[in-house]
Design a protein around this motif. Structure first.
Motif, short mmCIF file in Angstrom:
data_model
loop_
_atom_site.label_atom_id
_atom_site.label_comp_id
_atom_site.label_asym_id
_atom_site.label_seq_id
_atom_site.Cartn_x
_atom_site.Cartn_y
_atom_site.Cartn_z
N THR A 184 9.73 4.21 3.84
CA THR A 184 10.72 5.11 3.26
C THR A 184 11.10 6.20 4.25
O THR A 184 12.28 6.56 4.36
CB THR A 184 10.17 5.73 1.96
N ALA A 185 10.13 6.73 4.98
CA ALA A 185 10.42 7.76 5.98
C ALA A 185 11.36 7.22 7.05
O ALA A 185 12.31 7.91 7.46
CB ALA A 185 9.12 8.25 6.61
N ARG A 186 11.10 6.02 7.53
CA ARG A 186 11.98 5.43 8.54
C ARG A 186 13.40 5.28 8.02
O ARG A 186 14.38 5.57 8.74
CB ARG A 186 11.43 4.08 9.00
N ALA A 235 4.14 10.86 8.01
CA ALA A 235 4.98 9.66 7.99
C ALA A 235 6.39 9.95 8.50
O ALA A 235 6.93 9.20 9.32
CB ALA A 235 5.04 9.07 6.58
N LEU A 236 6.99 11.04 8.01
CA LEU A 236 8.35 11.35 8.45
C LEU A 236 8.36 11.85 9.89
O LEU A 236 9.26 11.52 10.66
CB LEU A 236 9.00 12.37 7.53
N LEU A 237 7.36 12.62 10.28
CA LEU A 237 7.27 13.06 11.67
C LEU A 237 7.20 11.86 12.61
O LEU A 237 7.86 11.82 13.65
CB LEU A 237 6.04 13.95 11.88
N GLN A 238 6.40 10.88 12.23
CA GLN A 238 6.26 9.68 13.07
C GLN A 238 7.59 8.95 13.18
O GLN A 238 7.98 8.50 14.27
CB GLN A 238 5.20 8.75 12.48
N ALA A 239 8.31 8.83 12.06
CA ALA A 239 9.60 8.16 12.09
C ALA A 239 10.59 8.91 12.97
O ALA A 239 11.38 8.30 13.71
CB ALA A 239 10.15 8.05 10.66
N ALA A 240 10.55 10.26 12.94
CA ALA A 240 11.44 11.05 13.77
C ALA A 240 11.08 10.92 15.25
O ALA A 240 11.95 10.73 16.11
CB ALA A 240 11.40 12.51 13.33
N LYS A 265 0.83 -1.19 0.00
CA LYS A 265 0.00 0.00 0.00
C LYS A 265 0.87 1.25 0.00
O LYS A 265 1.99 1.24 0.51
CB LYS A 265 -0.93 0.00 1.21
N ALA A 266 0.32 2.36 -0.52
CA ALA A 266 1.07 3.60 -0.58
C ALA A 266 1.47 4.08 0.81
O ALA A 266 2.58 4.59 1.01
CB ALA A 266 0.25 4.66 -1.30
N ASP A 267 0.58 3.93 1.80
CA ASP A 267 0.91 4.36 3.16
C ASP A 267 2.09 3.56 3.72
O ASP A 267 2.95 4.12 4.42
CB ASP A 267 -0.30 4.19 4.08
N ASP A 268 2.13 2.27 3.40
CA ASP A 268 3.24 1.44 3.87
C ASP A 268 4.55 1.88 3.24
O ASP A 268 5.60 1.92 3.90
CB ASP A 268 2.98 -0.03 3.54
N VAL A 269 4.51 2.23 1.94
CA VAL A 269 5.70 2.71 1.25
C VAL A 269 6.19 4.00 1.88
O VAL A 269 7.38 4.18 2.14
CB VAL A 269 5.41 2.90 -0.26
#
Length: 219
Positions: A9-11, A35-40, A1-5
């Motif tokens: 990728t953000a992580r 997505a990137l905020l969550q990874a950070a 899924k696009a959200d998973d990608v």
């Protein structure tokens, strides 16, 4: 899924740049749904974001993330940042110079700006031609190579400390689906992969180059 990608990728991108960033807060420009905020945040970083879309900001806030709906021109930060990320953004700007001048002011001394841009000299651009995903006028209006992006950043007092490919974390199944949409001819040539590759491998996340550059520059 696009959200998973996006999340995978953000992580990967946060993991790649975090060791080269001084301590301090992060700002993600164009943070979308976070997505990137969550990874950070998952790495224990103090991160916030700005985004144009009201819907996307609402989704990011629903995840407990700090996101503000505004343009870069309207944003008035109350602090300077150790790292500013702006992924999949610069290629959309008719003139990236005002944006870069502005975010340069938001960086703390020695802070880092991390951006991704389409690489016009990449193998993907050459092989896929006009069907390359990043050839998308009038949505994408700027394209770069290693030399031109380094010169652009230097114009704003930003010294490139790292430049390289920016793969996305995708599965073979996702790649084949994307090719079917963006380059049917190439898809017909490689779709045999979907038949001969075991399902477990087709669904395994892989770092796949797509023709983007990840640039990390220092203030």
């Amino acid at each position: 899924k696009a959200d998973d990608v996006r999340s995978a990728t953000a992580r990967a991108r946060v993991a790649a740049i975090a060791p080269q960033v001084p301590a301090g807060p992060w700002l993600d420009v164009g943070c979308s749904t976070g997505a990137l905020l969550q990874a950070a945040v998952d790495r224990g970083l103090d991160a916030e974001g700005i985004e144009l879309s009201e819907v996307a900001v609402a989704a990011a806030r629903a995840r407990g993330l700090r996101a503000t709906q505004c343009t870069a021109d309207a944003f008035a930060p109350e602090r300077r940042y150790a790292c500013i990320t702006a992924f999949d953004l610069v290629e959309h700007l008719i003139d990236p110079n005002p944006f870069l001048a502005r975010v340069r002011e938001w960086l703390a001394p020695g802070g880092r700006l991390a951006i991704t841009v389409p690489d016009i000299r990449s193998a993907q651009a050459r092989v896929m031609g006009r069907h390359w995903y990043y050839y998308a006028p009038p949505v994408h209006v700027n394209y770069f190579d290693r030399d031109t992006i380094v010169r652009l950043l230097a114009r704003h007092g930003l010294a490139t400390v790292r430049i390289g490919g920016a793969p996305k974390v995708m599965t073979i199944d996702y790649v084949l689906q994307s090719l079917a949409a963006f380059n049917p001819l190439l898809h017909r040539g490689v779709r045999v992969l979907g038949h001969v590759t075991p399902g477990s491998l087709r669904r395994r996340p892989l770092r796949i180059p797509v023709g983007e550059l990840l640039v990390l520059a220092s203030a």
